[in-house]
Scaffold this motif. Structure first.
Motif, short mmCIF file in Angstrom:
data_model
loop_
_atom_site.label_atom_id
_atom_site.label_comp_id
_atom_site.label_asym_id
_atom_site.label_seq_id
_atom_site.Cartn_x
_atom_site.Cartn_y
_atom_site.Cartn_z
N MET A 1 12.16 29.74 -105.19
CA MET A 1 12.30 31.17 -104.88
C MET A 1 13.15 31.84 -105.93
SD MET A 1 13.82 33.01 -101.47
CE MET A 1 15.51 32.56 -101.84
N ALA A 3 15.57 34.95 -107.14
CA ALA A 3 16.52 35.88 -106.51
C ALA A 3 16.90 36.95 -107.51
CB ALA A 3 17.76 35.13 -106.05
N SER A 302 20.28 38.25 -98.35
CA SER A 302 19.18 37.30 -98.17
C SER A 302 17.83 37.96 -97.90
CB SER A 302 19.50 36.34 -97.01
OG SER A 302 20.70 35.64 -97.27
N THR A 304 14.31 38.91 -98.33
CA THR A 304 13.34 38.22 -99.17
C THR A 304 11.95 38.77 -98.88
OG1 THR A 304 14.67 36.20 -99.21
CG2 THR A 304 12.34 35.96 -99.76
N THR A 306 7.95 37.95 -99.22
CA THR A 306 7.14 36.73 -99.33
C THR A 306 5.67 37.06 -99.60
OG1 THR A 306 6.75 36.68 -96.93
CG2 THR A 306 8.69 35.50 -97.77
N ARG A 370 13.86 36.83 -103.54
CA ARG A 370 14.97 37.44 -102.81
C ARG A 370 15.43 38.68 -103.55
NH1 ARG A 370 18.62 33.25 -102.16
NH2 ARG A 370 20.01 33.93 -103.83
#
Length: 411
Positions: A1, A3, A302, A304, A306, A370
């Protein structure tokens, strides 16, 4: 992932120009005493919705027991019946953290609150102790504890946090039932939670007196504090420097079960438009979707975005437009893409990536980025749109997800 911070300095003027009036109607969450239900309350219409966490026990035998705290890092709500603590989805009550006894407590839990900026769970108990825990699953021993001084016969019945300002807001009441509750609201720094900088008596709900306070919530964007005695819910604008209160809302719902604990449910992201996957990439148009982990709440590190159900090994980028929600119907995407771009192209969008989708079978490709929300109240009410765009492994076609409209709000 991958960020990335959601906003760079170049976009600060856009955020500051947005009106706080763009905020959606507050929604509050609490847990009921007997069943128990997790109940969401629309304060504009005094309308409620419920779901039931499977097997969660009824309230413990103490008049101040129980609490709730909304966790935007999980998109869930921490709940307690006084002896057990769990985290459940705010939408369908599935468990995100299993119910377990609280370690290190010798009294009943009487209030919960989440500070997502510092990743802390705040907890009060019937011994008038204020604890902090690391925001993790399962909870471990407290990181800190102190005992507050309250009027005789009073018990702390609720707690909330003003995360950006570094404050805790809590209440105390006489729960004995043999005297007026004498409800008091306190504001204290997080560094000294048991040493309030100000306090004030709580008023009634219109012409009706309030019973003992069972829950406190705070919306840091509107600077409103919400309190409930289980049946009546009162909304007040709070000056955290002086504890001056200005009542704005009063709601007496028709429920027969007391409403225990209180927290603010932030604005939720919604899907806009449709996906489109080039035929050369496979038959993945019906499955390709966009979603979130956590909520676009102020200070949530946090949040995020998707991508799921996409072709495998797709090279994908996330596009973000700021200043308004996704546009409708959108603009036709250029070749080799199909479908519509719903991000606002009148201002060049932020493009983050690339990332590569991974999965176990065709049309199960997933990716996540993120996009941390800064702890700035100047961002309150800012709307935006997110959309994934990608090139599939064969390099012969494009992938376009639906859009995702969101608004930054407080918890």
């Amino acid at each position: 992932m991958t960020a990335r911070p959601l906003f760079r300095a170049a976009f600060a003027p856009i955020a500051l120009a947005m009106s706080l009036g763009a905020q959606t109607t507050p929604e509050l969450i609490g847990i009921t005493a007997a069943t128990p239900f997790v109940r969401t309350r629309d304060m504009a219409l005094c309308r409620e919705g419920t779901c039931a966490p499977l097997g969660f026990p009824a309230m413990a035998a103490h008049p101040a027991a129980g609490g709730t705290g909304y966790d935007p890092t999980r998109g869930g709500v921490w709940i307690s019946n006084g002896t057990m603590v769990a985290c459940v989805s705010a939408d369908d009550c599935r468990y995100l953290c299993a119910a377990a006894p609280l370690a290190g407590s010798r009294a009943f839990v009487s209030g919960l609150a989440v500070d997502e900026i510092r990743t802390r769970l705040w907890l009060t108990d019937t011994a008038n102790t204020i604890h902090t825990y690391e925001l993790r699953c399962p909870l471990t021993l407290p990181l800190s504890s102190c005992t507050a001084s309250v009027p005789a016969r009073h018990t702390i019945g609720g707690i909330a946090t003003a995360d950006v300002d570094g404050l805790v807001i809590w209440s105390s009441s006489d729960f004995s039932g043999t005297a007026p509750p004498g409800n008091v609201l306190y504001v204290a720094p997080m560094t000294r939670p048991c040493t309030p900088t100000c306090s004030t008596p709580l008023p009634g709900c219109g012409l009706s007196a309030m019973g003992p306070i069972h829950g406190v919530a705070y919306d840091q964007c509107s600077r409103m504090v919400w309190v409930t005695d289980g049946f009546k819910t009162l909304g007040l604008v709070l000056d955290t420097r002086t504890c001056a209160l200005t009542p704005t809302h009063c709601c007496a719902p028709s429920t027969t079960e007391p409403f225990i604990g209180l927290c603010v449910k932030p604005s939720r992201a919604t899907v806009s438009g449709r996906a489109c996957v080039h035929p050369a990439c496979g038959p993945c148009t019906p499955t390709t979707s966009i979603g979130t982990a956590g909520d676009p709440a102020i200070g949530n590190p946090s949040f995020t975005v998707t991508l799921s159900g996409a072709p495998l090994a797709t090279t994908a980028w996330l596009m973000l437009s700021l200043g308004g929600p996704c546009v409708s119907p959108g603009a036709p995407a250029p070749a080799p893409f199909c479908g519509l771009l719903v991000v606002d192209l009148s201002v060049p969008p932020i493009v983050i990536g690339p990332v590569t989708t991974a999965g176990l079978a065709a049309c199960t490709g997933s990716a996540a980025i993120r996009v941390s929300v800064p702890a700035s109240l100047g961002l309150c009410g800012l709307h935006g749109c997110a959309q994934w765009i990608g090139i599939c492994a064969a390099g012969a076609g494009g992938v376009l997800s639906p859009g995702l409209s969101f608004a930054l709000s407080g918890t």
